[in-house]
Design an enzyme around this catalytic site. Structure first.
Site, PDB file in Angstrom:
ATOM      1  N   ASP A 224     -12.281  -9.018   3.853  1.00  0.00           N
ATOM      2  CA  ASP A 224     -13.483  -9.181   3.031  1.00  0.00           C
ATOM      3  C   ASP A 224     -14.057 -10.589   3.223  1.00  0.00           C
ATOM      4  O   ASP A 224     -15.276 -10.771   3.279  1.00  0.00           O
ATOM      5  CB  ASP A 224     -13.197  -8.932   1.542  1.00  0.00           C
ATOM      6  CG  ASP A 224     -13.500  -7.483   1.142  1.00  0.00           C
ATOM      7  OD1 ASP A 224     -13.466  -6.602   2.027  1.00  0.00           O
ATOM      8  OD2 ASP A 224     -13.762  -7.236  -0.057  1.00  0.00           O
TER       9      ASP A 224
ATOM     10  N   TYR B 250       0.802  -1.222   0.000  1.00  0.00           N
ATOM     11  CA  TYR B 250       0.000   0.000   0.000  1.00  0.00           C
ATOM     12  C   TYR B 250       0.836   1.274   0.000  1.00  0.00           C
ATOM     13  O   TYR B 250       0.284   2.362  -0.134  1.00  0.00           O
ATOM     14  CB  TYR B 250      -0.942   0.015   1.215  1.00  0.00           C
ATOM     15  CG  TYR B 250      -2.195  -0.787   0.990  1.00  0.00           C
ATOM     16  CD1 TYR B 250      -2.158  -2.170   1.035  1.00  0.00           C
ATOM     17  CD2 TYR B 250      -3.406  -0.163   0.729  1.00  0.00           C
ATOM     18  CE1 TYR B 250      -3.305  -2.912   0.821  1.00  0.00           C
ATOM     19  CE2 TYR B 250      -4.557  -0.896   0.513  1.00  0.00           C
ATOM     20  CZ  TYR B 250      -4.509  -2.268   0.559  1.00  0.00           C
ATOM     21  OH  TYR B 250      -5.643  -2.987   0.347  1.00  0.00           O
TER      22      TYR B 250
ATOM     23  N   ASP C  73      -2.709 -18.503   3.303  1.00  0.00           N
ATOM     24  CA  ASP C  73      -3.568 -19.378   2.492  1.00  0.00           C
ATOM     25  C   ASP C  73      -4.310 -20.375   3.385  1.00  0.00           C
ATOM     26  O   ASP C  73      -5.513 -20.601   3.232  1.00  0.00           O
ATOM     27  CB  ASP C  73      -2.773 -20.081   1.373  1.00  0.00           C
ATOM     28  CG  ASP C  73      -1.441 -20.663   1.829  1.00  0.00           C
ATOM     29  OD1 ASP C  73      -1.025 -20.431   2.984  1.00  0.00           O
ATOM     30  OD2 ASP C  73      -0.798 -21.364   1.021  1.00  0.00           O
TER      31      ASP C  73
ATOM     32  N   LYS D 114       3.183 -15.057   5.387  1.00  0.00           N
ATOM     33  CA  LYS D 114       3.578 -16.055   4.388  1.00  0.00           C
ATOM     34  C   LYS D 114       5.097 -16.213   4.488  1.00  0.00           C
ATOM     35  O   LYS D 114       5.833 -15.898   3.555  1.00  0.00           O
ATOM     36  CB  LYS D 114       3.117 -15.571   3.001  1.00  0.00           C
ATOM     37  CG  LYS D 114       3.285 -16.560   1.884  1.00  0.00           C
ATOM     38  CD  LYS D 114       2.283 -17.696   1.880  1.00  0.00           C
ATOM     39  CE  LYS D 114       2.568 -18.640   0.730  1.00  0.00           C
ATOM     40  NZ  LYS D 114       1.770 -19.874   0.792  1.00  0.00           N
TER      41      LYS D 114
ATOM     42  N   ASP E 104      -6.224  -6.852   3.983  1.00  0.00           N
ATOM     43  CA  ASP E 104      -7.296  -6.380   3.109  1.00  0.00           C
ATOM     44  C   ASP E 104      -8.104  -7.565   2.596  1.00  0.00           C
ATOM     45  O   ASP E 104      -9.337  -7.546   2.595  1.00  0.00           O
ATOM     46  CB  ASP E 104      -6.708  -5.594   1.933  1.00  0.00           C
ATOM     47  CG  ASP E 104      -7.804  -5.137   0.993  1.00  0.00           C
ATOM     48  OD1 ASP E 104      -8.805  -4.595   1.483  1.00  0.00           O
ATOM     49  OD2 ASP E 104      -7.667  -5.357  -0.226  1.00  0.00           O
TER      50      ASP E 104
HETATM   51  C1  IPM Z   1     -10.521  -1.497   2.875  1.00  0.00           C
HETATM   52  C2  IPM Z   1     -10.738  -1.131   1.417  1.00  0.00           C
HETATM   53  C3  IPM Z   1      -9.607  -0.224   0.936  1.00  0.00           C
HETATM   54  C4  IPM Z   1      -8.303  -0.989   1.110  1.00  0.00           C
HETATM   55  C5  IPM Z   1      -9.777   0.265  -0.511  1.00  0.00           C
HETATM   56  C6  IPM Z   1     -11.083   1.000  -0.708  1.00  0.00           C
HETATM   57  C7  IPM Z   1      -8.617   1.122  -0.959  1.00  0.00           C
HETATM   58  O1  IPM Z   1     -10.850  -2.268   0.639  1.00  0.00           O
HETATM   59  O2  IPM Z   1     -10.511  -0.581   3.717  1.00  0.00           O
HETATM   60  O3  IPM Z   1     -10.388  -2.673   3.193  1.00  0.00           O
HETATM   61  O4  IPM Z   1      -7.866  -1.695   0.199  1.00  0.00           O
HETATM   62  O5  IPM Z   1      -7.699  -0.849   2.172  1.00  0.00           O
HETATM   63 MN    MN Z   2     -10.723  -4.127   1.740  1.00  0.00          MN
END
Ligand code: IPM
Ligand code: MN
Length: 359
Positions: A256, A141, A228, A195, A252
């Site tokens: 999700d 990032y 993984d 990893k 990240d």
């Molecule tokens: C998160 C989001 C952000 C990230 C995006 C929107 C840049 O997915 O906060 O998890 O990748 O950190």
């Molecule tokens: Mn995210």
């Protein structure tokens, strides 16, 4: 003894799409709990996001950033605009705020509320209840990289994952402290997710820092999973996890996965935390700007209300935060039909009203 009451100053960036709608419900709940718990706060709205960028050509003016630094906290709705190329708002606003305000912790609870459906068969709220502590300022990032011979057949692109001892150590230490405080009755365990078998430089640094800091926390079990394998365990045995600490990029991705285990983006909240005294932290629902639902009063505001609970918790109001969380659980467990936009059985603002009524 001082009688001056602390006033929590909150900057509000509604942002794009449905961001302002869900933020409004978060602020409605904040107003209600503040009154009940005698909390003094003030808010100031900031016009930032895709429309602001299209109007001004600027994503985040330096003067606005300087203003935002003076606040105790920021409540962010969403960034992402259909007419703005991917990356511009994310990099220029969200990531820039995380970096400039040194919000080095991305705190992402994965909690299945009562009444909420998870895609995992046979798992319930007792099984899905862990927290991801994601490093928030380094790794892929950091935006280091470039092109060589761009748009030719010989093009080369590189993008650097940067890790520093300071960066990983402060995140790991915060995660150990957090695990200790969380005090899971099933046992305190912090799992490093990385990893180390392939990223033998960067994640070796993380591994060594983790081992070193772990020695200061003998009451917390120090555990390790490759990323993984972690993805498999999160689906097969989510109850295994207490707290996970991980790098920015892997964090990240697994958050999700975590969000869908807890019922989706309408539910998942996160905090970008600068734990230093005087630091400005930023709290956000993770749902994104959901352009197709904008202005319809159908989007789920539960994540934004959860973000407000996190804001209260991290600004010294744990009791108020707990009350908001209890109200959320009541509303998901006994009122809402679904967590999906348009299927909740209530409008966005009605869900906010239900939470207020349940406080
Ligand atoms: C998160 C989001 C952000 C990230 C995006 C929107 C840049 O997915 O906060 O998890 O990748 O950190
Ligand atoms: Mn995210």
């Amino acid at each position: 003894m001082s009688t001056t009451k602390k006033i929590t100053r909150i900057a509000v960036i509604g942002g794009d799409g449905t961001g302002p709608e869900v933020t409004a419900e978060g602020l409605k709940v904040l107003a209600a709990i503040a009154q009940r718990e005698n909390i003094s706060y003030e808010t100031q709205a900031f016009d930032l996001g895709g429309d602001f960028y299209l109007r001004t050509g600027d994503v985040l003016p330096d003067a606005t950033l300087a203003e935002l630094r003076k606040f105790d906290a920021i409540l962010l709705g969403a960034v992402g605009h259909p007419d703005v190329a991917p990356g511009i708002l994310e990099k220029g606003l969200l990531l820039r705020l995380r970096f400039e305000l040194d919000q080095y912790i991305n705190l992402r609870p994965v909690t299945l509320y009562p009444g909420v459906e998870t895609p995992l068969t046979g798992k319930g709220p007792d099984d899905i209840n862990f927290v991801v502590v994601r490093e928030n300022t380094e790794d892929l990032y950091c935006g280091i990289g470039g092109f060589h011979k761009k748009n030719t057949p010989d093009e080369v692109a590189n993008q650097t994952a940067l890790y520093t001892r300071k960066g990983c150590e402060r995140c790991i230490r915060w995660a150990f402290e957090y695990t200790r405080k969380r005090n899971n009755p099933k046992g305190k365990m912090l799992t490093l997710v990385a990893k180390t078998n392939v990223l033998t430089y960067g994640h070796d640094l993380w591994w060594r820092a983790f081992q070193d800091v772990a020695r200061e926390y003998s009451d917390v079990k120090a555990d390790y999973n490759h990323v993984d394998a972690c993805c498999m365990w999160m689906v097969k045995n989510p109850e295994y996890y207490d707290v996970i600490v991980t790098t920015n990029m892997f964090g990240d991705i697994i958050t999700d996965l975590g969000a869908i285990l807890q019922g989706g983006m309408g539910v998942a909240a996160g905090g970008n935390i600068n734990p230093d005294p005087g630091g400005t932290s930023m709290f956000e629902p993770m749902g994104g700007s959901a352009p197709k639902y904008t202005g319809q009063n159908v989007i789920n505001p539960i994540a934004a209300v959860g973000a407000v609970a996190m804001l209260l918790e991290h600004n010294g109001y744990p009791q108020a935060a707990a009350r908001v969380m209890k109200a959320i659980r009541f509303v998901t467990g006994s009122k809402m039909k679904s967590q999906a936009a348009g299927k909740m059985g209530y409008s966005t603002s009605q869900v906010g009203d239900l939470v207020v009524a349940a406080l």
